[in-house]
Design a protein around this motif. Structure first.
Motif, PDB file in Angstrom:
ATOM      1  N   HIS A   1       0.865  -1.183   0.000  1.00  0.00           N
ATOM      2  CA  HIS A   1       0.000   0.000   0.000  1.00  0.00           C
ATOM      3  C   HIS A   1       0.900   1.231   0.000  1.00  0.00           C
ATOM      4  O   HIS A   1       1.880   1.287   0.741  1.00  0.00           O
ATOM      5  CB  HIS A   1      -0.897   0.029   1.234  1.00  0.00           C
ATOM      6  N   THR A   2       0.549   2.249  -0.785  1.00  0.00           N
ATOM      7  CA  THR A   2       1.355   3.464  -0.788  1.00  0.00           C
ATOM      8  C   THR A   2       0.461   4.700  -0.842  1.00  0.00           C
ATOM      9  O   THR A   2      -0.412   4.753  -1.702  1.00  0.00           O
ATOM     10  CB  THR A   2       2.375   3.472  -1.941  1.00  0.00           C
TER      11      THR A   2
ATOM     12  N   GLY B   1       2.498   9.194  14.646  1.00  0.00           N
ATOM     13  CA  GLY B   1       2.310  10.334  13.753  1.00  0.00           C
ATOM     14  C   GLY B   1       3.031  10.231  12.423  1.00  0.00           C
ATOM     15  O   GLY B   1       2.887  11.120  11.576  1.00  0.00           O
ATOM     16  N   VAL B   2       3.781   9.167  12.210  1.00  0.00           N
ATOM     17  CA  VAL B   2       4.570   9.019  10.984  1.00  0.00           C
ATOM     18  C   VAL B   2       3.821   8.152   9.974  1.00  0.00           C
ATOM     19  O   VAL B   2       3.411   7.026  10.283  1.00  0.00           O
ATOM     20  CB  VAL B   2       5.941   8.370  11.286  1.00  0.00           C
ATOM     21  N   GLN B   3       3.634   8.682   8.772  1.00  0.00           N
ATOM     22  CA  GLN B   3       3.099   7.882   7.674  1.00  0.00           C
ATOM     23  C   GLN B   3       4.260   7.538   6.750  1.00  0.00           C
ATOM     24  O   GLN B   3       4.902   8.427   6.190  1.00  0.00           O
ATOM     25  CB  GLN B   3       2.009   8.642   6.914  1.00  0.00           C
ATOM     26  N   ALA B   4       4.559   6.252   6.606  1.00  0.00           N
ATOM     27  CA  ALA B   4       5.695   5.822   5.791  1.00  0.00           C
ATOM     28  C   ALA B   4       5.367   5.959   4.301  1.00  0.00           C
ATOM     29  O   ALA B   4       4.209   6.132   3.909  1.00  0.00           O
ATOM     30  CB  ALA B   4       6.050   4.378   6.131  1.00  0.00           C
ATOM     31  N   THR B   5       6.398   5.858   3.473  1.00  0.00           N
ATOM     32  CA  THR B   5       6.238   5.891   2.015  1.00  0.00           C
ATOM     33  C   THR B   5       5.258   4.818   1.566  1.00  0.00           C
ATOM     34  O   THR B   5       4.420   5.038   0.682  1.00  0.00           O
ATOM     35  CB  THR B   5       7.600   5.635   1.329  1.00  0.00           C
TER      36      THR B   5
ATOM     37  N   ALA C   1      16.236  -5.004  -4.481  1.00  0.00           N
ATOM     38  CA  ALA C   1      16.256  -5.981  -5.574  1.00  0.00           C
ATOM     39  C   ALA C   1      14.985  -6.830  -5.601  1.00  0.00           C
ATOM     40  O   ALA C   1      14.496  -7.196  -6.680  1.00  0.00           O
ATOM     41  CB  ALA C   1      17.486  -6.877  -5.450  1.00  0.00           C
ATOM     42  N   ALA C   2      14.432  -7.141  -4.440  1.00  0.00           N
ATOM     43  CA  ALA C   2      13.215  -7.975  -4.407  1.00  0.00           C
ATOM     44  C   ALA C   2      12.045  -7.223  -5.044  1.00  0.00           C
ATOM     45  O   ALA C   2      11.338  -7.776  -5.894  1.00  0.00           O
ATOM     46  CB  ALA C   2      12.882  -8.368  -2.973  1.00  0.00           C
ATOM     47  N   PHE C   3      11.830  -5.962  -4.656  1.00  0.00           N
ATOM     48  CA  PHE C   3      10.749  -5.179  -5.275  1.00  0.00           C
ATOM     49  C   PHE C   3      10.994  -5.045  -6.778  1.00  0.00           C
ATOM     50  O   PHE C   3      10.056  -5.096  -7.574  1.00  0.00           O
ATOM     51  CB  PHE C   3      10.628  -3.795  -4.631  1.00  0.00           C
ATOM     52  N   HIS C   4      12.267  -4.852  -7.168  1.00  0.00           N
ATOM     53  CA  HIS C   4      12.577  -4.735  -8.589  1.00  0.00           C
ATOM     54  C   HIS C   4      12.125  -5.991  -9.336  1.00  0.00           C
ATOM     55  O   HIS C   4      11.446  -5.911 -10.368  1.00  0.00           O
ATOM     56  CB  HIS C   4      14.085  -4.501  -8.779  1.00  0.00           C
ATOM     57  N   THR C   5      12.479  -7.153  -8.799  1.00  0.00           N
ATOM     58  CA  THR C   5      12.100  -8.428  -9.423  1.00  0.00           C
ATOM     59  C   THR C   5      10.580  -8.579  -9.495  1.00  0.00           C
ATOM     60  O   THR C   5      10.011  -8.956 -10.528  1.00  0.00           O
ATOM     61  CB  THR C   5      12.688  -9.602  -8.610  1.00  0.00           C
ATOM     62  N   ILE C   6       9.924  -8.268  -8.374  1.00  0.00           N
ATOM     63  CA  ILE C   6       8.469  -8.479  -8.294  1.00  0.00           C
ATOM     64  C   ILE C   6       7.729  -7.567  -9.271  1.00  0.00           C
ATOM     65  O   ILE C   6       6.893  -8.030 -10.064  1.00  0.00           O
ATOM     66  CB  ILE C   6       7.990  -8.252  -6.841  1.00  0.00           C
ATOM     67  N   PHE C   7       8.057  -6.263  -9.274  1.00  0.00           N
ATOM     68  CA  PHE C   7       7.302  -5.328 -10.107  1.00  0.00           C
ATOM     69  C   PHE C   7       7.671  -5.464 -11.587  1.00  0.00           C
ATOM     70  O   PHE C   7       6.950  -4.976 -12.455  1.00  0.00           O
ATOM     71  CB  PHE C   7       7.490  -3.880  -9.629  1.00  0.00           C
ATOM     72  N   ASP C   8       8.799  -6.125 -11.890  1.00  0.00           N
ATOM     73  CA  ASP C   8       9.156  -6.402 -13.286  1.00  0.00           C
ATOM     74  C   ASP C   8       8.493  -7.663 -13.817  1.00  0.00           C
ATOM     75  O   ASP C   8       8.662  -8.005 -14.984  1.00  0.00           O
ATOM     76  CB  ASP C   8      10.688  -6.585 -13.394  1.00  0.00           C
ATOM     77  N   ASN C   9       7.760  -8.370 -12.937  1.00  0.00           N
ATOM     78  CA  ASN C   9       7.183  -9.657 -13.348  1.00  0.00           C
ATOM     79  C   ASN C   9       5.692  -9.744 -13.037  1.00  0.00           C
ATOM     80  O   ASN C   9       5.184 -10.818 -12.725  1.00  0.00           O
ATOM     81  CB  ASN C   9       7.928 -10.805 -12.657  1.00  0.00           C
TER      82      ASN C   9
ATOM     83  N   LEU D   1       9.573   2.346  -6.733  1.00  0.00           N
ATOM     84  CA  LEU D   1       8.364   3.064  -6.324  1.00  0.00           C
ATOM     85  C   LEU D   1       7.655   3.645  -7.547  1.00  0.00           C
ATOM     86  O   LEU D   1       6.422   3.579  -7.660  1.00  0.00           O
ATOM     87  CB  LEU D   1       8.741   4.169  -5.332  1.00  0.00           C
ATOM     88  N   ASP D   2       8.444   4.211  -8.479  1.00  0.00           N
ATOM     89  CA  ASP D   2       7.848   4.758  -9.704  1.00  0.00           C
ATOM     90  C   ASP D   2       7.107   3.666 -10.477  1.00  0.00           C
ATOM     91  O   ASP D   2       6.017   3.903 -11.015  1.00  0.00           O
ATOM     92  CB  ASP D   2       8.935   5.375 -10.598  1.00  0.00           C
ATOM     93  N   LYS D   3       7.715   2.493 -10.525  1.00  0.00           N
ATOM     94  CA  LYS D   3       7.094   1.376 -11.245  1.00  0.00           C
ATOM     95  C   LYS D   3       5.755   1.001 -10.590  1.00  0.00           C
ATOM     96  O   LYS D   3       4.732   0.834 -11.272  1.00  0.00           O
ATOM     97  CB  LYS D   3       8.047   0.164 -11.253  1.00  0.00           C
ATOM     98  N   PHE D   4       5.752   0.904  -9.238  1.00  0.00           N
ATOM     99  CA  PHE D   4       4.511   0.582  -8.518  1.00  0.00           C
ATOM    100  C   PHE D   4       3.457   1.666  -8.745  1.00  0.00           C
ATOM    101  O   PHE D   4       2.266   1.369  -8.919  1.00  0.00           O
ATOM    102  CB  PHE D   4       4.789   0.417  -7.019  1.00  0.00           C
ATOM    103  N   HIS D   5       3.908   2.929  -8.757  1.00  0.00           N
ATOM    104  CA  HIS D   5       2.964   4.052  -8.930  1.00  0.00           C
ATOM    105  C   HIS D   5       2.318   4.063 -10.310  1.00  0.00           C
ATOM    106  O   HIS D   5       1.280   4.710 -10.500  1.00  0.00           O
ATOM    107  CB  HIS D   5       3.675   5.390  -8.656  1.00  0.00           C
TER     108      HIS D   5
END
Lengths: 208, 208
Positions: A80-81, A89-93, A121-129, A182-186
């Motif tokens: 979720h983003t 009080g902190v909302q993460a990226t 690297a894990a997010f890179h792999t996941i969002f590329d597939n 993040l750009d890829k997910f967005h």
């Protein structure tokens, strides 16, 4: 003494919707509970599929977790983003949810805050597939912090059907996501975070 | 891929009421689960109050229970007649519910079938003292069977507000109630059992 009318049970009031997620969490209001247990995760280092669910990008995982002394099977994880829970009080990226199921049907989610930082690297792999059913090897250390202190409370799924009876384990320590991932997910989702829900004075516990 | 509309979250479908109690239980359909734990009860042998709640006669208890590896505090017990759960087609004379709460707000009920039989001194004491705030010594062995094999599932309270997220531990072995104690209870309640609810294919587990 007015007695409950057992002859007209269909008219009984059914109260629900009081234990929804996400909520704002605050360490100062949390109660330390030594009866909780360390989060022990025994996931396989392989993503089994990646798909667009309509609410997020979800990836399949296999393996087990021990949460509050009981054995769960991990089902999937998704992002979720920005983050859904707000901690002190902190909302993460972003916020990564690992969804688990026990043999009795109990659901539990381990939530990991995600901050913009180094390439992951894990997010890179996941969002590329996205859309794959192929097994993808990943490093679990990319998706989970080493320190696993957490806040714990009882809530709900954060997407329809918003089912309650979900145990939440919200980690304090964040993992990183690179700008490119993040750009890829967005390109798929941006703002897929449910609004904060009333906590209705639920107990919030802390384990460290 | 149709995406979930995060701009109109107030229109999301909220599904509830699918995990209600009581239900019909059947050992043949239950799944043995060695990951469950023995029910360990550490109640104090004292009733702290007895009152008519409008749904049953309730009596206060203090002490702890370990249920599925976690610590609970016992709150109160109360009786339904006839029984609410039906086990292998059998509806008992009555069903005694011990209600527990964990530090995170999790509720759990230990249910004991009650069959018409010998005089039960604990029930005699309790039903002879409705409305008292005095401490009443009782023998816990009058209210709990020695053998504690159980059926386990996730359900709800059986009286309003019918809250879900309740863990049920329904014992196989019954205790007894004498005709005089049952007659006394029936002066207050008779038929304070909620109708059977759909199980909606929930997992039913068994521990022995």
């Amino acid at each position: 003494m007015q007695h409950l009318n057992y002859d007209q049970q269909e008219n009984w009031d059914f109260i629900t919707g009081t234990h929804q997620s996400p909520i704002a969490l605050n360490h100062q209001k949390a109660i330390a509970d030594d009866n909780l247990s360390t989060i022990a995760l025994d996931y396989d280092p392989t993503v089994t599929y990646v798909r667009d669910t309509g609410a997020s990008i979800e990836f399949g995982l296999t393996g087990h977790a021990t949460l509050n002394h009981r054995k769960f099977t991990v089902q999937q994880a998704h992002l979720h983003t920005p983050s859904e829970h707000v901690i002190d009080g902190v909302q993460a990226t972003a916020e990564l949810h690992f969804v688990h199921l026990a043999a009795d049907g109990q659901m539990a989610v381990v939530a990991v805050p995600v901050m913009l930082g180094n390439t992951n690297a894990a997010f890179h792999t996941i969002f590329d597939n996205i859309g794959t059913q192929r097994a993808l090897p990943i490093a679990l250390s990319d998706l989970l912090p080493e320190e696993r202190t957490y806040l714990h409370y009882l809530g709900s799924l954060t997407t329809p059907p918003l089912t309650e009876n979900v145990e939440w384990y919200v980690l304090d320590h964040a993992i990183q996501i690179g700008q490119a991932e993040l750009d890829k997910f967005h390109q798929y989702y941006r703002g897929n975070n449910r609004k904060l829900q009333p906590d209705n004075d639920r107990p919030i516990e802390y384990f460290n």
